[in-house]
Design a protein around this motif. Structure first.
Motif, PDB file in Angstrom:
ATOM      1  N   ALA A 136       0.604  -1.245  -0.150  1.00  0.00           N
ATOM      2  CA  ALA A 136       0.090  -0.143  -0.027  1.00  0.00           C
ATOM      3  C   ALA A 136       0.972   1.231   0.071  1.00  0.00           C
ATOM      4  N   ALA A 137       1.765   1.157   0.727  1.00  0.00           N
ATOM      5  CA  ALA A 137       2.885   2.298   0.750  1.00  0.00           C
ATOM      6  C   ALA A 137       3.678   2.517  -0.534  1.00  0.00           C
ATOM      7  N   ARG A 138       3.888   1.319  -1.240  1.00  0.00           N
ATOM      8  CA  ARG A 138       4.369   1.625  -2.616  1.00  0.00           C
ATOM      9  C   ARG A 138       3.250   2.188  -3.622  1.00  0.00           C
ATOM     10  N   ALA A 139       2.106   1.764  -3.568  1.00  0.00           N
ATOM     11  CA  ALA A 139       1.048   2.341  -4.439  1.00  0.00           C
ATOM     12  C   ALA A 139       0.913   3.843  -4.123  1.00  0.00           C
ATOM     13  N   GLU A 140       1.041   4.336  -2.752  1.00  0.00           N
ATOM     14  CA  GLU A 140       0.970   5.619  -2.710  1.00  0.00           C
ATOM     15  C   GLU A 140       1.910   6.441  -3.019  1.00  0.00           C
ATOM     16  N   TYR A 141       3.171   5.782  -3.200  1.00  0.00           N
ATOM     17  CA  TYR A 141       4.372   6.678  -3.838  1.00  0.00           C
ATOM     18  C   TYR A 141       4.096   6.619  -5.125  1.00  0.00           C
ATOM     19  N   GLU A 142       3.685   5.786  -5.839  1.00  0.00           N
ATOM     20  CA  GLU A 142       3.436   5.848  -7.293  1.00  0.00           C
ATOM     21  C   GLU A 142       2.504   6.922  -7.408  1.00  0.00           C
ATOM     22  N   ARG A 143       1.224   7.151  -6.647  1.00  0.00           N
ATOM     23  CA  ARG A 143       0.221   7.999  -7.107  1.00  0.00           C
ATOM     24  C   ARG A 143       0.971   9.663  -6.586  1.00  0.00           C
ATOM     25  N   LEU A 144       1.707   9.606  -5.857  1.00  0.00           N
ATOM     26  CA  LEU A 144       2.466  10.807  -5.516  1.00  0.00           C
ATOM     27  C   LEU A 144       3.636  11.290  -6.487  1.00  0.00           C
ATOM     28  N   LEU A 145       4.238  10.186  -6.949  1.00  0.00           N
ATOM     29  CA  LEU A 145       5.107  10.639  -8.048  1.00  0.00           C
ATOM     30  C   LEU A 145       4.540  11.352  -9.076  1.00  0.00           C
ATOM     31  N   GLU A 146       3.417  10.648  -9.518  1.00  0.00           N
ATOM     32  CA  GLU A 146       2.440  10.943 -10.704  1.00  0.00           C
ATOM     33  C   GLU A 146       1.913  12.389 -10.352  1.00  0.00           C
ATOM     34  N   ALA A 147       1.606  12.450  -9.132  1.00  0.00           N
ATOM     35  CA  ALA A 147       0.957  13.742  -8.878  1.00  0.00           C
ATOM     36  C   ALA A 147       1.899  15.034  -8.992  1.00  0.00           C
ATOM     37  N   TYR A 148       2.929  14.983  -8.550  1.00  0.00           N
ATOM     38  CA  TYR A 148       3.945  15.941  -8.569  1.00  0.00           C
ATOM     39  C   TYR A 148       4.307  16.267  -9.878  1.00  0.00           C
ATOM     40  N   GLU A 149       4.617  15.222 -10.738  1.00  0.00           N
ATOM     41  CA  GLU A 149       5.036  15.410 -11.823  1.00  0.00           C
ATOM     42  C   GLU A 149       3.977  16.095 -12.912  1.00  0.00           C
TER      43      GLU A 149
END
Length: 176
Positions: A136-149
């Protein structure tokens, strides 16, 4: 130049430890809204927890992150945020489907360089404020990376090195 810098990324990736090291070097630090909310809700028996009511939690996080920006305006020098408004808006958008990330993310900008802690299973631990698993932490990381980009930030992925070296990496990247 915007002096408000975000440290975001994977839960359990060393953000809070890095922020403590930056504070020890004399920089202002704003604690993560989510952790504060979880502590308050657990202490008071509330339900605005990400694993109980994700929408209520995210709405509180957005409000707290906006208040944190106001507080930070009264601080001198560089201010480092442990997560913040973009993270909260991304969580709210994930929980509700409301298109809040872009309007909030564009209205309230941070320094163009954002630092993300990558998934780091060797240091990941659960605690009462972080009961979700590593996936779940990894999935959150992917969402945040996409959001900031998506919001046009220059994302720097923090290297998996000791905390003093990570703090040096951040300060060098910002030319502080």
């Amino acid at each position: 130049m915007n002096r408000f810098v975000v440290i975001s990324g994977c839960s359990g990736g060393g953000k809070s430890t890095l922020l403590a090291a930056l504070a020890q070097r004399g920089h202002a630090v704003i604690e993560e809204p989510g952790r504060r909310i979880v502590r308050e809700e657990l202490a008071g028996g509330g339900a605005a927890l990400p694993w109980v009511d994700a929408e209520a939690f995210a709405r509180r996080a957005v409000a707290m992150a906006l208040a944190d920006r106001t507080t930070a305006e009264g601080l001198d020098g560089w201010v480092f945020f442990d997560r913040g408004l973009v993270d909260a808006a991304a969580a709210l958008e994930q929980a509700t489907g409301e298109a809040v990330l872009e309007p909030l993310g564009r209205a309230y900008r941070f320094h163009e360089r954002v630092f993300l802690t990558p998934p780091w299973p060797e240091i990941y631990v659960n605690d009462p404020e972080r009961p979700h698993d590593f996936e779940a932490a990894r999935a959150e990381y992917e969402r945040l990376l996409e959001a900031y980009e998506r919001l046009g930030y220059a994302v720097s992925i923090l290297p998996k090195i000791d905390v003093a070296a990570r703090a040096g990496f951040v300060l060098e990247a910002l030319e502080i």
